[in-house]
Design an enzyme around this catalytic site. Structure first.
Site, PDB file in Angstrom:
ATOM      1  N   HIS A 156       0.833  -1.200   0.000  1.00  0.00           N
ATOM      2  CA  HIS A 156       0.000   0.000   0.000  1.00  0.00           C
ATOM      3  C   HIS A 156       0.870   1.253   0.000  1.00  0.00           C
ATOM      4  O   HIS A 156       1.889   1.323   0.697  1.00  0.00           O
ATOM      5  CB  HIS A 156      -0.909   0.017   1.233  1.00  0.00           C
ATOM      6  CG  HIS A 156      -2.034  -0.959   1.148  1.00  0.00           C
ATOM      7  ND1 HIS A 156      -3.203  -0.697   0.479  1.00  0.00           N
ATOM      8  CD2 HIS A 156      -2.174  -2.206   1.658  1.00  0.00           C
ATOM      9  CE1 HIS A 156      -4.012  -1.731   0.566  1.00  0.00           C
ATOM     10  NE2 HIS A 156      -3.408  -2.669   1.285  1.00  0.00           N
ATOM     11  N   ALA A 203      12.801 -21.234   9.160  1.00  0.00           N
ATOM     12  CA  ALA A 203      11.461 -21.060   9.710  1.00  0.00           C
ATOM     13  C   ALA A 203      11.342 -19.727  10.445  1.00  0.00           C
ATOM     14  O   ALA A 203      12.267 -19.293  11.133  1.00  0.00           O
ATOM     15  CB  ALA A 203      11.139 -22.211  10.665  1.00  0.00           C
ATOM     16  N   LYS A 226      24.529 -18.114   5.139  1.00  0.00           N
ATOM     17  CA  LYS A 226      25.549 -18.988   4.567  1.00  0.00           C
ATOM     18  C   LYS A 226      25.208 -19.204   3.097  1.00  0.00           C
ATOM     19  O   LYS A 226      24.072 -18.965   2.677  1.00  0.00           O
ATOM     20  CB  LYS A 226      25.553 -20.323   5.315  1.00  0.00           C
ATOM     21  CG  LYS A 226      26.714 -21.253   5.033  1.00  0.00           C
ATOM     22  CD  LYS A 226      26.620 -22.499   5.903  1.00  0.00           C
ATOM     23  CE  LYS A 226      27.792 -23.436   5.637  1.00  0.00           C
ATOM     24  NZ  LYS A 226      27.722 -24.662   6.474  1.00  0.00           N
TER      25      LYS A 226
END
Length: 231
Positions: A156, A203, A226
């Site tokens: 937006h 995660a 890495k």
């Protein structure tokens, strides 16, 4: 019987093998679920579509199905919603799997209709994903994705403090995820991001910028941890 079922599954996944510890009751229940999914997949015949071995969970919903294109053995978990209100539709490759309660939505309104969503071959995406396609979302072949992936190829505008943000329009650059990527659970990817082939996203990461191929990235916001090498 176990060998026959294994050969049938290998039509979708040539490397599949049942674990030796699998018991007969679990196998029977699995088979029953798959038969039900195949039967539900036949409902696309009412839209003059070829199922191509489609497997559907319960409560799967399609919107604007004429712009949804797919390859062989598309698997959609229960309560998945696919909306192809778009300029260029939704394309699923062969052997694509989308987990239960996921949303694959190009556009949410009838003004400023979005571009497209394209998912390559042999892609598996976990439950509760939200895949937006307003500015275009592309996911390459052989990607594996955990639960709660969230992709938002749109931002937006907010520069004018005298006008409500909802009335300032949007910018759209698109999201591109390369081939053979592993994306962990609860990852969010924002507009303008390109992820190179062979990359891994840890995660819980929030990805706000692009990374080259074979990157291992993580954190909030995500950074390079890495680089994968042959060594």
């Amino acid at each position: 019987m176990k060998a026959i079922i294994q050969k049938i599954i290998q039509l979708r996944n040539p490397n599949f093998k049942f674990d030796e510890a699998l018991n007969s009751r679990a196998l029977f229940q699995f088979l029953w679920i798959q038969i039900g999914s195949l039967i539900r997949g036949l409902k696309v015949l009412f839209f003059l579509k070829n199922p191509k071995g489609m497997l559907l969970g319960t409560g799967v919903t399609f919107f604007n199905i004429s712009k949804i294109h797919y390859g062989k053995f598309l698997r959609l978990g229960s309560h998945v919603y696919i909306s192809a209100l778009s300029k260029n539709g939704i394309q699923f490759g062969d052997n694509v799997s989308i987990g239960a309660f996921s949303r694959v939505i190009v556009s949410t309104s009838l003004n400023e209709i979005g571009d497209k969503i394209s998912i390559g071959n042999n892609v598996g995406i976990g439950e509760f994903a939200y895949l937006g396609g307003a500015g275009s979302l592309e996911i390459g072949d052989d990607c594996i994705v955990g639960q709660y992936l969230s992709c938002h190829p749109e931002n937006h505008n907010f520069q004018d403090i005298t006008t409500a943000i909802r009335h300032q329009g949007v910018t759209r650059k698109g999201i591109k995820i390369g081939k053979n990527c592993w994306i962990g659970s609860k990852v969010t990817i924002l507009d303008g991001v390109e992820i190179g082939n062979g990359s891994i996203i840890a995660a819980g990461s929030i990805v706000t910028k692009s990374f080259p191929e074979n990157s291992i990235i993580g954190s909030v916001p995500a950074k390079l941890l890495k680089t994968r090498t042959h060594e």
